[in-house]
Design a protein around this motif. Structure first.
Motif, PDB file in Angstrom:
ATOM      1  N   GLU A  43      13.049  10.690 -21.268  1.00 14.81           N
ATOM      2  CA  GLU A  43      13.812   9.668 -20.592  1.00 14.81           C
ATOM      3  C   GLU A  43      14.210  10.104 -19.310  1.00 14.81           C
ATOM      4  N   PRO A  44      13.634  10.006 -18.149  1.00 18.37           N
ATOM      5  CA  PRO A  44      14.097  10.355 -16.871  1.00 18.37           C
ATOM      6  C   PRO A  44      15.448   9.666 -16.239  1.00 18.37           C
ATOM      7  N   LEU A  45      16.329  10.383 -15.681  1.00 18.17           N
ATOM      8  CA  LEU A  45      17.430   9.858 -15.320  1.00 18.17           C
ATOM      9  C   LEU A  45      17.722   9.480 -13.806  1.00 18.17           C
ATOM     10  N   VAL A  46      16.624   9.981 -12.893  1.00 18.56           N
ATOM     11  CA  VAL A  46      16.745   9.945 -11.695  1.00 18.56           C
ATOM     12  C   VAL A  46      15.178   9.536 -11.390  1.00 18.56           C
ATOM     13  N   GLU A  47      15.047   9.178  -9.982  1.00 15.14           N
ATOM     14  CA  GLU A  47      13.680   8.650  -9.354  1.00 15.14           C
ATOM     15  C   GLU A  47      13.028   9.401  -8.457  1.00 15.14           C
ATOM     16  N   GLY A  80      18.392  19.870  -4.858  1.00 15.02           N
ATOM     17  CA  GLY A  80      17.053  19.671  -3.967  1.00 15.02           C
ATOM     18  C   GLY A  80      16.721  18.017  -4.166  1.00 15.02           C
ATOM     19  N   LEU A  81      15.407  17.892  -3.870  1.00 15.69           N
ATOM     20  CA  LEU A  81      14.820  16.671  -3.621  1.00 15.69           C
ATOM     21  C   LEU A  81      13.690  16.618  -4.827  1.00 15.69           C
ATOM     22  N   VAL A  82      13.952  15.551  -5.593  1.00 15.75           N
ATOM     23  CA  VAL A  82      12.723  15.086  -6.477  1.00 15.75           C
ATOM     24  C   VAL A  82      11.327  15.043  -5.942  1.00 15.75           C
ATOM     25  N   LEU A  83      10.605  15.884  -6.107  1.00 18.57           N
ATOM     26  CA  LEU A  83       9.162  15.919  -5.364  1.00 18.57           C
ATOM     27  C   LEU A  83       8.196  15.246  -6.474  1.00 18.57           C
TER      28      LEU A  83
END
Length: 106
Positions: A43-47, A80-83
């Motif tokens: 279950e991801p918590l960020v996009e 960081g930035l979610v790539l």
């Protein structure tokens, strides 16, 4: 394509689309990746595209076989930035859940 049509005079100037923000990020070592520590339901918590901070919760891994057990929380090791983000669903130990881009040295 739309901006090209504006440039050629086919569409009016108000039809122009503003250019998106451009960011240049680097991909470093192992700390730029978040891996599943155990098998479970991811279950991801960020996009994608979100800026994240070190220590921020990244995802929960639920174990449907033991529903009374609390989900295992995964955190980001660096800012960081979610790539890249794995699709929600079943994951196995060692599966890559996220890839982070970081600031380039300089």
């Amino acid at each position: 394509m739309r901006n090209l049509l504006v440039h050629l005079g086919i569409l009016p100037p108000e039809a122009r689309i503003a250019a998106p923000e451009t960011r240049i990020v680097g991909l470093g070592g192992q700390d730029h990746f978040v891996y599943a520590e155990e098998p479970g339901l991811f279950e991801p918590l960020v996009e994608l595209g979100e800026a994240v901070r070190a220590g921020q919760p990244a995802a929960l891994l639920h174990t449907p076989e033991t529903p009374w057990k609390p989900p295992l929380e995964h955190r980001f090791p660096i800012d960081g930035l979610v790539l890249c983000k794995r699709q929600p669903g079943r994951s196995q130990r060692g599966d890559c859940l996220f890839v982070l881009g970081g600031a380039l040295p300089g």
